[in-house]
Design an enzyme around this catalytic site. Structure first.
Site: not given
Ligand code: PEP
Length: 246
Positions: A9, A11, A93, A95, A164, A170, A208
């Protein structure tokens, strides 16, 4: 045995030159031992479709409109994405849920319209730290997934689910393999109650994931791959995570 799927992803990162380097770096690493895809910003969808036309690396979008077409300024429809060859669309997601107020019902509508156009929705669910500490993790993820299961009805088996935990996205703070597996097992059980395809469905973990923690996470019984943010922006890291998925 379910084949692993690793999805990047991106972003709101990248530019045309950086994206070209990133894709070339992944593709030049040779065949990957798992299915893999990158979900790119809308504006780079056309470039990505051309770059990956002859590759087994697939691509997707990070969102999709819940509407077929019409006066929805700024939105991108599933039909538009599919016309360019889009295979996946991330929906729900955290976000988007947090910064754009997306409800479970809207996420479900997006998943349904994506699937209706031949795009596999990657449906994100996950609890905040506050919800985890209040012992609400199971209730939250089940509620989020339930809305999509109901909307997709007999097609529910065709989605990909991504667990997630919001507190791990992040932040560099990853769920332990045991914590992640426990939630994946809850989601698998919920899917089993809804569809006969549950055991062949993919449930990805995101939050992460890095080359050094991927193998342990992806070795869990109900973790079928990863949704990767930060580490998907470096070809070597993305490829290393894909390799750890076997
Ligand atoms: C994500 O944005 O779906 C995500 C898992 O980000 P990160 O791997 O940076 O935590």
């Amino acid at each position: 045995m379910r084949k692993k799927l690793v999805v990047g992803n991106w972003k709101m990162h990248g530019n045309r030159a950086a994206n070209a380097d990133l894709l070339a770096g992944i593709v030049s690493a040779g065949p990957l031992p798992c299915d893999a895809a990158v979900c790119v910003p809308f504006v780079y969808v056309a470039d990505t479709a051309v770059s990956l036309a002859a590759s087994s690396l697939r691509w997707g979008a990070q969102d999709v409109s819940a509407h077929e077409q019409g006066a929805y300024t700024g939105e991108v429809s599933a039909a538009m994405l599919r016309e360019l060859g889009c295979r996946y669309a991330i929906v729900g997601h955290s976000e988007r849920r947090a910064y754009h107020g997306e409800s479970d019902a809207l996420v479900a509508d997006k998943a349904k319209i994506a699937l209706g156009h031949g795009i596999t929705p990657i449906v994100c669910v996950g609890e905040t730290l506050e919800q985890r500490e209040a012992g609400q993790t199971e209730a939250v993820v089940k509620r989020q997934l339930s809305a999509v299961i109901h909307a997709l009805a007999h097609c529910a088996g065709e989605m990909v689910v991504a667990y997630e935990p919001v507190w791990a996205i992040g932040t560099g703070r990853t769920a332990s393999p045991e914590q992640a597996q426990a939630v994946h097992a809850v989601l698998r059980a919920q899917l089993r109650a809804a569809t006969a395809q549950a055991d062949s469905m993919k449930i990805l973990y995101g939050g992460s994931v890095k080359p050094d923690n991927a193998a342990q996470l992806l070795a869990q019984a109900d973790i079928d791959g990863g949704l990767i943010g930060g580490a998907a922006l470096k070809a070597a890291d993305f490829v290393a995570i894909c390799r750890a998925a076997t």
